[in-house]
Design an enzyme around this catalytic site. Structure first.
Site, PDB file in Angstrom:
ATOM      1  N   GLY A 162      26.502  49.002  13.814  1.00 13.71           N
ATOM      2  CA  GLY A 162      26.812  49.843  12.660  1.00 13.71           C
ATOM      3  C   GLY A 162      27.847  50.907  12.956  1.00 13.71           C
ATOM      4  N   GLU A 194      25.305  42.779  16.046  1.00 12.46           N
ATOM      5  CA  GLU A 194      24.327  42.133  15.176  1.00 12.46           C
ATOM      6  C   GLU A 194      23.980  40.717  15.621  1.00 12.46           C
ATOM      7  OE1 GLU A 194      26.271  45.332  12.644  1.00 12.46           O
ATOM      8  OE2 GLU A 194      26.869  43.942  14.233  1.00 12.46           O
ATOM      9  N   ASP A 200      31.013  49.173  12.352  1.00 13.21           N
ATOM     10  CA  ASP A 200      31.183  49.097  10.897  1.00 13.21           C
ATOM     11  C   ASP A 200      31.779  50.397  10.361  1.00 13.21           C
ATOM     12  OD1 ASP A 200      29.956  46.488  10.087  1.00 13.21           O
ATOM     13  OD2 ASP A 200      28.164  47.344  10.965  1.00 13.21           O
ATOM     14  N   ILE A 242      22.680  50.920  14.134  1.00 17.40           N
ATOM     15  CA  ILE A 242      21.498  51.238  13.337  1.00 17.40           C
ATOM     16  C   ILE A 242      20.345  51.622  14.250  1.00 17.40           C
ATOM     17  CG2 ILE A 242      20.670  48.860  13.229  1.00 17.40           C
ATOM     18  CD1 ILE A 242      19.783  49.451  10.338  1.00 17.40           C
ATOM     19  N   ASP A 273      26.324  42.775   8.258  1.00 15.54           N
ATOM     20  CA  ASP A 273      26.348  42.749   6.793  1.00 15.54           C
ATOM     21  C   ASP A 273      26.801  44.039   6.116  1.00 15.54           C
ATOM     22  OD1 ASP A 273      24.139  44.317   7.359  1.00 15.54           O
ATOM     23  OD2 ASP A 273      22.678  43.018   6.381  1.00 15.54           O
TER      24      ASP A 273
END
Length: 273
Positions: free
Chosen positions: A124, A147, A127, A68, A155
């Site tokens: 991310g 994270e 992810d 992110i 999340d």
């Protein structure tokens, strides 16, 4: 072919294969607001476009995706600000669910998605890679559940998907420590399908795999992804019942007839999209 209007993802298409390249190389392809939303637009468009049979997802520059964008993360509090604390928390939950959906779009897309990973695949980015059907890496690829180092619980999908892709104990270690693991370890644990020595050979290998998949029955490929995803999340008995229902509806197809005719004639099959 008319592509969707995307500012942060480059697109090329040939022979049923869509190559989508995250295009923020100066930011290590970090996920800002635009890129999050464009990922969903990309995969929704690929899903709805019959001529797209396979998607290759790559990153421009030295890295696949560094996670992110920290500027976006830093602006979250302003985005969810409400006079009532409960409403702020509800807004945060809605934001998290929306970002989850932006990545789940790759999994939801009926076409196989192949990640070509070089350099950093962190937070991310990991992810996103977990949402892809296949993952290939160059030797310099490195991965991490970042994270935990930000003092937060991952999340948007890694904690749900990674333990289904590698041994659960290894997934927990990575989630708890945040340590980086390299391409050779990712291959050893089965997270990536293969490791190539450099980016050029990585893309060549991924394109060859994509071409093979694109040559198969599109209906059977879409059905295989549907059944694999369903079976991952259900019992064996449920999965067997699901595929029986699927084939009762889809088995007697033009693709089945074409595959048989091609075998008898000793020629490659030609399937409609």
């Amino acid at each position: 072919m008319t592509f969707p209007e995307l500012s942060a993802i480059g697109l090329e298409f040939a022979d049923g294969v869509l190559e989508a390249t995250l295009n923020r190389p100066d930011k290590a392809n970090a996920l800002d607001d635009a890129l999050w939303q464009e990922l969903r637009s990309l995969f929704d468009w690929a899903d709805a476009t019959p001529s797209v049979r396979v998607v290759i997802l790559a990153g421009a520059g030295r890295h696949f995706c560094a996670g992110i964008d920290l500027a976006m993360l830093g602006g979250v509090m302003a985005r969810i600000a409400q006079t009532d604390e409960a409403r702020s928390r509800e807004a945060l939950r809605r934001l998290i669910v929306d970002l989850q959906d932006c990545l789940t779009a790759a999994e939801r897309c009926r076409k196989p998605v192949i990640a070509a990973i070089q350099g950093a695949c962190l937070g991310g980015g990991l992810d996103l890679a977990c949402c892809c059907d296949l993952r290939y890496a160059s030797a310099d690829a490195r991965f991490a559940v970042r994270e935990i180092d930000l003092g937060m619980v991952a999340d948007v999908g890694t904690l749900q998907r990674l333990p289904r892709l590698i041994p659960p104990g290894i997934a927990r270690e990575l989630a708890y420590t945040g340590r980086e693991f390299a391409a050779d370890e990712a291959l050893r644990h089965g997270f990536v399908n293969a490791v190539s020595p450099d980016v050029d050979s990585l893309l060549a290998d991924v394109r060859e795999t994509a071409r093979v998949i694109a040559s198969k029955s599109p209906l059977a490929i879409r059905g295989s992804k549907e059944v694999l995803n369903y079976s991952r999340d259900h019992s064996v008995a449920d999965g067997l019942a699901h595929v029986a229902t699927w084939n009762a509806a889809m088995l007697l197809s033009a693709d089945l007839r074409e595959a048989g005719a091609a075998m008898r004639a000793g020629r490659p099959p030609l399937f409609a999209d």
